[in-house]
Design an enzyme around this catalytic site. Structure first.
Site, PDB file in Angstrom:
ATOM      1  N   ASP A 143      -6.749  -4.331  -4.290  1.00  0.00           N
ATOM      2  CA  ASP A 143      -6.631  -3.047  -3.917  1.00  0.00           C
ATOM      3  C   ASP A 143      -5.126  -2.632  -4.680  1.00  0.00           C
ATOM      4  O   ASP A 143      -5.133  -1.186  -4.904  1.00  0.00           O
ATOM      5  CB  ASP A 143      -6.438  -2.876  -2.308  1.00  0.00           C
ATOM      6  N   ASP A 189       0.598  -1.176   0.070  1.00  0.00           N
ATOM      7  CA  ASP A 189       0.025  -0.308  -0.055  1.00  0.00           C
ATOM      8  C   ASP A 189       0.898   1.514  -0.105  1.00  0.00           C
ATOM      9  O   ASP A 189       0.183   2.207   0.286  1.00  0.00           O
ATOM     10  CB  ASP A 189      -0.816   0.058   1.237  1.00  0.00           C
TER      11      ASP A 189
END
Length: 441
Positions: free
Chosen positions: A153, A91
């Site tokens: 994601d 991330d």
């Protein structure tokens, strides 16, 4: 309408930003009061770039120093993450695109450029060449083998790799992003356009093993936020690469998402949840709106030669194209673009630089059909945003949150509460409609 909404957001967030100086919020700890995830123990949390992103979007729209100061404070605090191995996961894009990359693109801050490139190198280092995917989390210490896990994601985090390649003229980063996107297209996107959240590969051979329900209802279901990460992520990969297969995938996911939007425009946590389960996820609606407006801008740029003359100029790159670096190197003073004449040194969005080969899908698509598709995506995005504005937005300046009914995961104990990235993406979507956006992806 949307200009008035933007004004309400700015008037609210001006007060919220002043009240929350020094914080990095995730949600509310008591009714209408943001918590703080800036401590050493919490600063690595994956959502901690979005508060800074909100501040940069607001600074870009207003030029008010309060927003700049808050954005820089968040960016500085994220330096602690570089010293936390487990925190440096897939991330990195969510942490440093809305902070360091936004700062560099708007102000030319070299320290921010350095941070972004360090983060991009760390993200590239997670690439597994055996399976051509970017590994998701690090080991959790609970006995689960996650070495071969990848998640949807990460499609949004690829923009950090594209940034590094564009900035350094080094193709390695883009090559990794493209390889990962191709793997996701093959193994995450179902025939009907729905999306898996987690896919497990053999880390030694790269063989596909299975998928996991993840934050959705279960294996085979359609977790709505996962659909939006794919929708927006593949649109961005097309924007950065010009590879039509990524636009094809983005449209496939978008079309399926639109088919399943409820009549009231409010998005459930999972499209397959039972009728008696009414949990909503406003973050999915806001992210989808951003992705759909991006696609709408791409198709509205169609011409007879199928080239994008100025892709999404009003929705994607318009705000960024007006951003200029106006720095006095002696004291590092940052001037807002409207405060001085344009500099020759402009920060260009990927849609404005080296875009000669960016073409709409497919090359044979008639202009009227392309316009129809673009109108479809824009109409769907506005339906989602109107529903959020009507049912979910809290514009009271005494309340810290903006969106009120967000859900992190279907099987969590708590549902329908404020989450910071819901606020970020709602602001980004409204900024796309009003020409205020700073393009950070």
């Amino acid at each position: 309408m949307w200009d008035k909404v933007a004004d309400k957001i700015i008037n609210k967030e001006r007060i919220v930003a002043g009240r929350n100086r020094g914080k990095i919020p995730y949600t509310t700890v008591s009714p209408h009061v943001f918590d703080d995830w800036s401590s050493k123990e919490k600063v690595s949390w994956w959502t901690n770039g979005f508060w800074g992103g909100m501040m940069w979007q607001l600074y870009h729209a207003t030029g008010e120093e309060l927003f700049l100061e808050n954005a820089r404070d968040t960016e500085d605090k994220l330096d602690l993450v570089f010293m936390n191995y487990n925190g440096m996961d897939h991330d990195g894009g969510f942490r440093w695109l809305p902070t360091a990359v936004a700062d560099y693109r708007l102000t030319g801050n070299e320290q921010s450029r350095n941070r972004a490139l360090i983060a991009a190198n760390a993200l590239a280092g997670r690439f597994n060449p055996n399976g051509r995917f970017i590994r998701a989390w690090n080991d959790w210490g609970d006995g689960r083998d996650t070495r071969g896990w990848a998640i949807i994601d990460c499609m949004m985090n690829l923009a950090l790799l594209y940034f590094a390649s564009e900035e350094l003229k080094d193709p390695r980063f883009k090559a990794i992003a493209v390889a990962h996107a191709d793997t996701v297209s093959k193994h995450f996107i179902r025939e009907d356009g729905s999306v898996r959240h987690i896919v497990g590969f053999d880390p030694e051979t790269g063989e596909y093993l299975r998928d996991y329900g993840g934050q959705g209802m279960g294996e085979g279901s359609s977790w709505t936020r996962g659909q939006t990460w794919a929708l927006y992520g593949f649109a961005l990969s097309y924007l950065h690469t010009g590879e039509e297969r990524f636009l094809t995938t983005a449209c496939k996911v978008a079309d399926r998402f639109i088919e399943r939007i409820p009549e009231n425009g409010l998005i459930p946590v999972d499209f397959d949840q039972p009728a008696e389960v009414t949990w909503r996820d406003d973050t999915a609606a806001a992210i989808a709106a951003c992705g759909l407006l991006t696609l709408a801008g791409l198709f509205s740029g169609h011409s007879e030669t199928s080239e994008l003359q100025d892709p999404a100029a009003d929705q994607i790159g318009g705000a960024l194209s007006s951003a200029v670096i106006l720095r006095e190197r002696s004291d590092r003073r940052i001037l807002f673009p409207s405060q001085s004449e344009r500099s020759d040194r402009r920060i260009l969005s990927p849609s404005q630089s080296e875009r000669s080969d960016r073409r709409i899908l497919p090359l044979s698509l008639a202009p009227d059909i392309a316009e129809e598709r673009g109108s479809k995506y824009r109409t769907a995005a506005i339906k989602l945003l109107e529903a959020l504005n009507r049912e979910s937005c809290d514009y009271d300046p005494e309340h810290d949150e903006l969106l009120t009914c967000c859900t992190a995961a279907y099987h969590d104990e708590e549902h329908e509460f404020p989450i910071i990235y819901g606020d970020y993406y709602y602001i980004e979507a409204v900024w796309k409609l009003t020409g205020k956006e700073l393009f950070i992806w």
